[in-house]
Design an enzyme around this catalytic site. Structure first.
Site, PDB file in Angstrom:
ATOM      1  N   CYS A  87     -34.855  17.928 -12.572  1.00 47.41           N
ATOM      2  CA  CYS A  87     -33.496  18.779 -13.446  1.00 47.41           C
ATOM      3  C   CYS A  87     -33.169  18.286 -14.845  1.00 47.41           C
ATOM      4  O   CYS A  87     -33.966  18.401 -15.779  1.00 47.41           O
ATOM      5  CB  CYS A  87     -32.352  18.450 -12.272  1.00 47.41           C
ATOM      6  N   HIS A 204     -34.648  19.901  -6.591  1.00 46.53           N
ATOM      7  CA  HIS A 204     -34.726  18.338  -6.360  1.00 46.53           C
ATOM      8  C   HIS A 204     -35.502  18.143  -4.874  1.00 46.53           C
ATOM      9  O   HIS A 204     -34.848  18.333  -3.887  1.00 46.53           O
ATOM     10  CB  HIS A 204     -33.214  18.127  -5.950  1.00 46.53           C
ATOM     11  N   GLU A 206     -36.074  15.057  -3.823  1.00 47.88           N
ATOM     12  CA  GLU A 206     -35.578  14.131  -3.276  1.00 47.88           C
ATOM     13  C   GLU A 206     -34.274  14.377  -2.261  1.00 47.88           C
ATOM     14  O   GLU A 206     -34.006  13.722  -1.602  1.00 47.88           O
ATOM     15  CB  GLU A 206     -35.031  12.925  -4.255  1.00 47.88           C
TER      16      GLU A 206
END
EC number: 6.3.5.3
Length: 224
Positions: A87, A204, A206
């Site tokens: 990002c 994302h 994660e």
């Protein structure tokens, strides 16, 4: 064991999310690296997290590119070691020139927070060897300036060199306008440098790595 170094800029807000995966779930050596540091000694993988570095003043990532740690990150990348920008981290990597192109305002000019389907273009990279080529995975996105843009020659080079690693697609893996949340050219969600050791992506991984959240499609990114 793989050692992770997570860069922390003023305004970063996804650094601890990444550490939850690398240190908490995978039990890998992980340290936070403040942007004013200059040493990456002992780090295998550098991660530039999401957030709003320097409040996104001037342009996303435009000020972070001048942080002292960036010289070490450039050297790390040029030595063939892994660098991952997620990002805002992707935006920083384009600003500093480690990746081509730019991330500009979303097509509808609104901030988007959603889950999207993304097609893995190849598993012949260090980042995606835990996936299947053309596999469709689901990852969260949260950005206002995630629309990938580049000139025609750059786009052709990305295609010819197979540097486009992730594309927004529908659940069947088809590249459609409706499945492209931000208007990125060529449905680009993530690209690498020519060598393949530097990856920038807007989704994302994660945030999709923990079974407790019933979302694990991003975990293989950190195991690869």
């Amino acid at each position: 064991m793989t050692s992770f170094g997570i860069i922390v800029f003023p305004g970063s807000n996804c650094d601890r999310d990444i550490a939850t995966v690398t240190a908490g779930l995978l039990d890998q050596p992980t340290r936070f690296i403040w942007h004013q540091e200059t040493d990456l000694h002992g780090v295998d993988v550098v991660v530039l997290p999401g957030g709003f570095s320097y409040g996104d003043y001037l342009r996303c990532g435009a000020i972070a590119r001048f942080s002292p740690i960036m010289t070490a990150i450039i050297d790390h990348a040029n030595a063939g070691k892994r660098v991952l920008g997620i990002c805002n981290g992707f935006q920083v990597l384009t600003e500093v020139g480690l990746l081509p192109g730019a991330l500009i305002r979303n097509r509808d000019l609104h901030f988007i927070c959603d889950r999207v389907t993304v097609r893995v273009e190849s598993n012949q990279t260090v980042w995606t060897k835990g996936y299947q080529s053309q596999q469709v995975i689901t990852l969260p996105i949260a950005h206002g300036e995630g629309r990938y843009f580049a000139d025609g020659d750059t786009l052709k080079a990305l295609e010819d060199n197979e540097q486009i690693l992730f594309r927004y697609s529908n659940a069947q893996g088809e590249l459609t306008t409706d499945s492209n949340p931000n208007g990125s050219l060529h449905n680009i969600a993530g690209i690498t440098n020519v060598q393949g050791n530097v990856l920038g992506m807007m989704p994302h991984p994660e945030r999709a790595a923990d079974r407790l959240l019933k979302a694990t499609d991003g975990l293989a990114m950190f195991i690869s």
